[in-house]
Scaffold this motif. Structure first.
Motif, mmCIF file in Angstrom:
data_model
loop_
_atom_site.group_PDB
_atom_site.id
_atom_site.type_symbol
_atom_site.label_atom_id
_atom_site.label_comp_id
_atom_site.label_asym_id
_atom_site.label_seq_id
_atom_site.Cartn_x
_atom_site.Cartn_y
_atom_site.Cartn_z
ATOM 1 N N ILE A 12 39.231 62.540 42.991
ATOM 2 C CA ILE A 12 39.497 63.407 42.151
ATOM 3 C C ILE A 12 38.477 63.876 41.227
ATOM 4 C CG2 ILE A 12 40.960 61.917 40.485
ATOM 5 C CD1 ILE A 12 41.992 65.333 42.116
ATOM 6 N N GLU A 13 37.855 62.914 40.950
ATOM 7 C CA GLU A 13 36.686 63.096 39.748
ATOM 8 C C GLU A 13 35.735 64.159 40.203
ATOM 9 O OE1 GLU A 13 37.935 60.079 40.619
ATOM 10 O OE2 GLU A 13 39.016 59.855 38.651
ATOM 11 N N ASP A 14 35.520 64.363 41.655
ATOM 12 C CA ASP A 14 34.499 65.257 42.312
ATOM 13 C C ASP A 14 35.109 66.571 42.336
ATOM 14 O OD1 ASP A 14 32.646 63.165 42.977
ATOM 15 O OD2 ASP A 14 33.897 62.368 44.427
ATOM 16 N N ARG A 36 45.428 66.717 47.918
ATOM 17 C CA ARG A 36 46.176 66.125 49.135
ATOM 18 C C ARG A 36 45.309 65.572 50.369
ATOM 19 N NH1 ARG A 36 49.512 70.805 51.360
ATOM 20 N NH2 ARG A 36 48.789 72.061 49.846
ATOM 21 N N LEU A 37 44.190 66.160 50.464
ATOM 22 C CA LEU A 37 43.107 65.622 51.373
ATOM 23 C C LEU A 37 42.405 64.335 51.089
ATOM 24 C CD1 LEU A 37 41.047 69.092 52.151
ATOM 25 C CD2 LEU A 37 42.687 67.783 53.695
ATOM 26 N N ILE A 38 42.290 64.158 49.834
ATOM 27 C CA ILE A 38 41.666 63.068 49.309
ATOM 28 C C ILE A 38 42.707 61.639 49.253
ATOM 29 C CG2 ILE A 38 39.669 64.038 48.222
ATOM 30 C CD1 ILE A 38 41.097 63.542 45.727
ATOM 31 N N THR A 39 43.828 61.896 49.165
ATOM 32 C CA THR A 39 44.889 61.012 49.274
ATOM 33 C C THR A 39 45.394 60.540 50.677
ATOM 34 O OG1 THR A 39 46.437 62.342 48.487
ATOM 35 C CG2 THR A 39 45.414 61.327 46.888
ATOM 36 N N GLU A 44 39.720 62.564 55.897
ATOM 37 C CA GLU A 44 38.756 62.019 55.009
ATOM 38 C C GLU A 44 37.805 63.050 54.529
ATOM 39 O OE1 GLU A 44 38.175 59.022 53.439
ATOM 40 O OE2 GLU A 44 39.573 57.800 54.554
ATOM 41 N N LEU A 45 37.274 63.257 53.381
ATOM 42 C CA LEU A 45 36.602 64.305 52.990
ATOM 43 C C LEU A 45 35.153 63.514 52.165
ATOM 44 C CD1 LEU A 45 36.931 67.167 53.109
ATOM 45 C CD2 LEU A 45 37.677 67.149 50.684
ATOM 46 N N PHE A 46 34.112 63.996 52.439
ATOM 47 C CA PHE A 46 32.885 63.429 51.675
ATOM 48 C C PHE A 46 32.021 64.779 51.173
ATOM 49 C CE2 PHE A 46 34.178 61.054 55.463
ATOM 50 C CZ PHE A 46 34.024 59.647 54.875
#
Length: 290
Positions: A12-14, A36-39, A44-46
């Motif tokens: 979330i910091e990004d 929602r994507l990062i949790t 997975e998101l990069f």
């Protein structure tokens, strides 16, 4: 001295760095559903970073009891295009997936004309697969050339549903259209009880054909049609069956139908449909470990 680029999972910091990217995409759903994507357990998101700036973003989603990994959500900052950033981002992601014992297949689905994305996938060693045409039937009153007939017989028994799929001897699509935009290899790992339960199956009177229709949401709600032959217009009652599902789900905006390249060429008149640019599925099975 220019700082080395690095790839890391996003948190979330990004979010501010993502918002600062100039992707040219208005109302980007990745930005809208970022939290929602990062949790999520299945997504997975990069991000690719340099000097604190996010140059590209992308990731994957897992399907079929984590057997299938679909790459996607790839965006690059337009101010840094043509620098190989997409490849730089996805290379470690794909390597991670190749080491993941759960994953057997890695793929991506992109527009046929998206040559930059296709070059990236080829550099990553992912093989080219079938061309898929996504059409949305929105004006059934303009349908012509099909063969009218009674609605096909519904199939409710879970064992019978599974038997129809596992007994399929030909598949003109060359894929299993699991969701809108998400075709995969035809594989039993996708046919879970929960999935089959929410799919509506219909079988024609002589039991030579069946169609699967499932409600799906990709911004809008659709009746998503899975039909594994190219003879849509020759099959008596097929379109009546498809429209029967839509009539029973009036909140859907249309019937999303996946056509093979040949199936698309067989359509006599396109005015009943919203037609997208063709897509192409890339995918490779992982080699077994010796």
């Amino acid at each position: 001295m220019e700082q080395v680029m690095n790839v890391k999972p996003l948190t979330i910091e990004d979010y501010p760095a993502l918002k600062e990217m100039d992707t040219g995409i208005e109302d980007d759903y990745v930005v809208r559903i970022f939290d929602r994507l990062i949790t999520s357990d299945s997504h997975e998101l990069f991000g690719l970073f340099q000097n604190g700036r996010m140059l590209a973003v992308g990731g994957y989603s897992l399907f079929g009891q984590d057997k299938f990994a679909m790459l996607g959500r790839l965006r690059s900052d337009r101010r840094f295009h043509m620098k190989g950033n997409a490849t730089e981002l996805l290379k470690p992601v794909v390597n991670q997936l190749r080491r993941d014992p759960r994953v057997s297949w890695i793929g991506a689905n992109t527009h046929l004309g998206n040559l930059p994305a296709r070059r990236v996938l080829e550099k990553l060693g992912i093989d080219q697969g079938p061309i898929i045409h996504y059409l949305i039937l929105k004006r059934p009153d303009l349908l012509t050339g099909h063969t009218p007939g009674p609605v096909w017989n519904p199939v409710h028994d879970l064992k019978r549903k599974r038997g129809l799929l596992t007994g399929l001897e030909e598949n003109s699509l060359g894929t299993f259209p699991y969701e809108c935009y998400y075709p995969f290899p035809f594989d039993e790992a996708l046919f879970t009880d929960d999935y089959l339960q929410v799919c509506s199956f219909f079988e024609n009177p002589d039991q030579s054909r069946f169609v699967i229709i499932k409600n799906d949401t990709k911004k809008y709600d659709y009746s998503h049609v899975k039909y594994f032959w190219d003879d849509h217009y020759a099959q008596t009652g097929l379109f009546e069956t498809i429209l029967h599902h839509w009539n029973n789900n009036p909140d859907n905006v249309g019937c999303w139908i996946d056509f093979s390249d040949q199936g698309f060429k067989n359509i006599p008149e396109l005015t009943a449909y919203d037609v997208q640019e063709p897509w192409i599925l890339y995918g490779s099975w992982k080699k077994p470990q010796l």
